[in-house]
Design an enzyme around this catalytic site. Sequence first.
Site, PDB file in Angstrom:
ATOM      1  N   HIS A 116      49.838   4.729  36.119  1.00 32.77           N
ATOM      2  CA  HIS A 116      48.686   5.574  36.476  1.00 32.77           C
ATOM      3  C   HIS A 116      47.607   5.430  35.417  1.00 32.77           C
ATOM      4  O   HIS A 116      47.827   4.825  34.366  1.00 32.77           O
ATOM      5  CB  HIS A 116      49.091   7.049  36.595  1.00 32.77           C
ATOM      6  CG  HIS A 116      49.579   7.647  35.295  1.00 32.77           C
ATOM      7  ND1 HIS A 116      50.902   7.665  34.927  1.00 32.77           N
ATOM      8  CD2 HIS A 116      48.909   8.228  34.256  1.00 32.77           C
ATOM      9  CE1 HIS A 116      51.027   8.237  33.741  1.00 32.77           C
ATOM     10  NE2 HIS A 116      49.827   8.589  33.294  1.00 32.77           N
ATOM     11  N   HIS A 166      51.971  11.860  39.367  1.00 36.83           N
ATOM     12  CA  HIS A 166      50.560  11.474  39.458  1.00 36.83           C
ATOM     13  C   HIS A 166      50.430   9.969  39.586  1.00 36.83           C
ATOM     14  O   HIS A 166      51.196   9.210  38.989  1.00 36.83           O
ATOM     15  CB  HIS A 166      49.716  12.011  38.302  1.00 36.83           C
ATOM     16  CG  HIS A 166      50.202  11.693  36.925  1.00 36.83           C
ATOM     17  ND1 HIS A 166      51.511  11.498  36.600  1.00 36.83           N
ATOM     18  CD2 HIS A 166      49.519  11.549  35.758  1.00 36.83           C
ATOM     19  CE1 HIS A 166      51.615  11.260  35.302  1.00 36.83           C
ATOM     20  NE2 HIS A 166      50.426  11.272  34.768  1.00 36.83           N
ATOM     21  N   HIS A 211      43.303   6.819  29.402  1.00 36.18           N
ATOM     22  CA  HIS A 211      44.409   5.887  29.160  1.00 36.18           C
ATOM     23  C   HIS A 211      44.906   5.223  30.434  1.00 36.18           C
ATOM     24  O   HIS A 211      44.707   5.716  31.525  1.00 36.18           O
ATOM     25  CB  HIS A 211      45.581   6.567  28.446  1.00 36.18           C
ATOM     26  CG  HIS A 211      46.332   7.605  29.245  1.00 36.18           C
ATOM     27  ND1 HIS A 211      46.036   8.948  29.184  1.00 36.18           N
ATOM     28  CD2 HIS A 211      47.377   7.502  30.111  1.00 36.18           C
ATOM     29  CE1 HIS A 211      46.872   9.623  29.963  1.00 36.18           C
ATOM     30  NE2 HIS A 211      47.694   8.776  30.560  1.00 36.18           N
ATOM     31  N   HIS A 222      55.088  16.023  27.684  1.00 30.72           N
ATOM     32  CA  HIS A 222      53.968  16.746  28.280  1.00 30.72           C
ATOM     33  C   HIS A 222      54.492  18.008  28.962  1.00 30.72           C
ATOM     34  O   HIS A 222      55.584  18.005  29.532  1.00 30.72           O
ATOM     35  CB  HIS A 222      53.311  15.911  29.382  1.00 30.72           C
ATOM     36  CG  HIS A 222      52.535  14.744  28.903  1.00 30.72           C
ATOM     37  ND1 HIS A 222      51.528  14.838  27.974  1.00 30.72           N
ATOM     38  CD2 HIS A 222      52.590  13.448  29.256  1.00 30.72           C
ATOM     39  CE1 HIS A 222      51.014  13.644  27.779  1.00 30.72           C
ATOM     40  NE2 HIS A 222      51.641  12.771  28.529  1.00 30.72           N
ATOM     41  N   TYR A 235      51.544   7.953  22.975  1.00 26.38           N
ATOM     42  CA  TYR A 235      50.207   7.375  23.133  1.00 26.38           C
ATOM     43  C   TYR A 235      49.855   6.505  21.941  1.00 26.38           C
ATOM     44  O   TYR A 235      50.131   6.878  20.797  1.00 26.38           O
ATOM     45  CB  TYR A 235      49.142   8.475  23.184  1.00 26.38           C
ATOM     46  CG  TYR A 235      49.081   9.244  24.462  1.00 26.38           C
ATOM     47  CD1 TYR A 235      48.674   8.644  25.647  1.00 26.38           C
ATOM     48  CD2 TYR A 235      49.387  10.595  24.481  1.00 26.38           C
ATOM     49  CE1 TYR A 235      48.588   9.366  26.816  1.00 26.38           C
ATOM     50  CE2 TYR A 235      49.305  11.328  25.655  1.00 26.38           C
ATOM     51  CZ  TYR A 235      48.905  10.714  26.817  1.00 26.38           C
ATOM     52  OH  TYR A 235      48.817  11.426  27.967  1.00 26.38           O
ATOM     53  N   GLU A 245      49.538   4.532  27.258  1.00 24.70           N
ATOM     54  CA  GLU A 245      50.684   5.430  27.218  1.00 24.70           C
ATOM     55  C   GLU A 245      51.889   4.657  27.725  1.00 24.70           C
ATOM     56  O   GLU A 245      51.758   3.849  28.653  1.00 24.70           O
ATOM     57  CB  GLU A 245      50.434   6.638  28.138  1.00 24.70           C
ATOM     58  CG  GLU A 245      51.649   7.538  28.305  1.00 24.70           C
ATOM     59  CD  GLU A 245      51.428   8.707  29.277  1.00 24.70           C
ATOM     60  OE1 GLU A 245      50.846   8.494  30.349  1.00 24.70           O
ATOM     61  OE2 GLU A 245      51.857   9.822  28.951  1.00 24.70           O
TER      62      GLU A 245
HETATM   63 FE   FE2 Z   1      49.500   9.637  31.435  1.00 24.96          FE
END
Ligand code: FE2
Lengths: 307, 107
Positions: A153, A199, A214, A246, A255, A265
């Site tokens: 993503h 996501h 990112h 997260h 990251y 990431e």
């Molecule tokens: Fe991400």
Amino acid sequence: MKKGVMRPGHVQIRVLDMDEAVKHYTDLLGMIETDRDDQGRVYLKAWTEVDKFSLVLREADEPGCDFMGFKVVDEAALNQLEKDLVDYGVGVEQIPAEELKDCGRRVRFTVPSGHAFELYADKKYTGKWGVSSVNPEAWPRGLQGMKAVRFDHCLFYGPELAAVYDIFVNVLGFHLAEQVLDPEGTRVAQFLTVSMKEHDVAFIHHEEKGKFHHASFYLDTWEAVLRAADLISMTDTSIDIGPTRHGLTHGQTIYFFDPSGNRNEVFCGGDYFYPDHKPVTWKTEELGKAIFYHDRVLNERFMTVLT
Amino acid sequence: MAVFQVVNRTTGDHFTCQEGQSVLKAMEQRDLKCVPVGCRGGGCGFCKIQVLEGHFECGKMSKRHAPPEAVEKGEVLACRIYPLTDLIIECVPLPEAAPAKQTTKNR
Ligand SMILES: [Fe+2]
Ligand code: FES
């Protein structure tokens, strides 16, 4: 996937120095170079990906992201989505087949946050790298570095999140999986999916248009994320933050930056999504925990360092 | 190997920088925070400084954050400059960091 958009297919990233960038994405991330074109662009893929490339690097004098592409199920869906975008008032640009090698025609459009996206139906199917499609072994030998599994993503920063939401949800058939709301109930972050993943693309509100936060690559396990952290130290690669978890999506992550300052990431885990799920909401009062679940404070860099 | 002195006139901090080492990296090694640290790759513009005195070499920098006209005048990215002599530098005010303002309507 209700409108035929299937998954993230590629991202084109601008880099200041091609040799350094290729070394970073192959030796460190473990992607595989699959081609180059006469514009000097370099094409790469992660080993589990079935199409020829998912990452395109272009040398330029300013880093950042040129566009992100989504693969749609077939040409009929592409035609319909193109029509739907135009009917919705979104300007589309036709990119002919082979502008990216071995990729079919692409329909490009820019959303109000200032980011360019593309839809396409065809790309050369090369199969997973290093394993057969018949009686395949578990993984191929000879992978480098972090052994990235797939391009997963992107996160973009820009304004007009509501208008971006309208296009992705109402026209392209994405779902809102997670969001961050401020005390007035305004959405300042939206995590959108077209699959079972938490996501496929995400946006965070930012005044300046078209910023790139990112590109993210999937790893199998937390062990692999820790090993990625070791490799970041061994190679003296610029780190941002992590390994950590997260709050948003609950993915386990680290990251770091490519040699041109684009953030990368690698992550594993995270929640899943079905279309009957209601959005998960985080509040800006808990933004630190939403972004970095362990530290529970934001580092300023996460909000302001962009390309 | 040559070692150079870098003085930050804005904050009064000073640190040594080895030949071939970027000013930002030398600063980070001393655990100083007198220049903001971003991507360390010449891409984000976070580490912008003004070089007041001294000579240096430049690595590749984003044109958006370090256009040639600015570089001429010594306005450069600390993560991509490598001293050739002692340097006197100054902080450059960051562009307004865009705060998460409420211009987006929820639905
Ligand atoms: Fe991400
Ligand atoms: S830290 Fe990003 S340009 Fe220097």
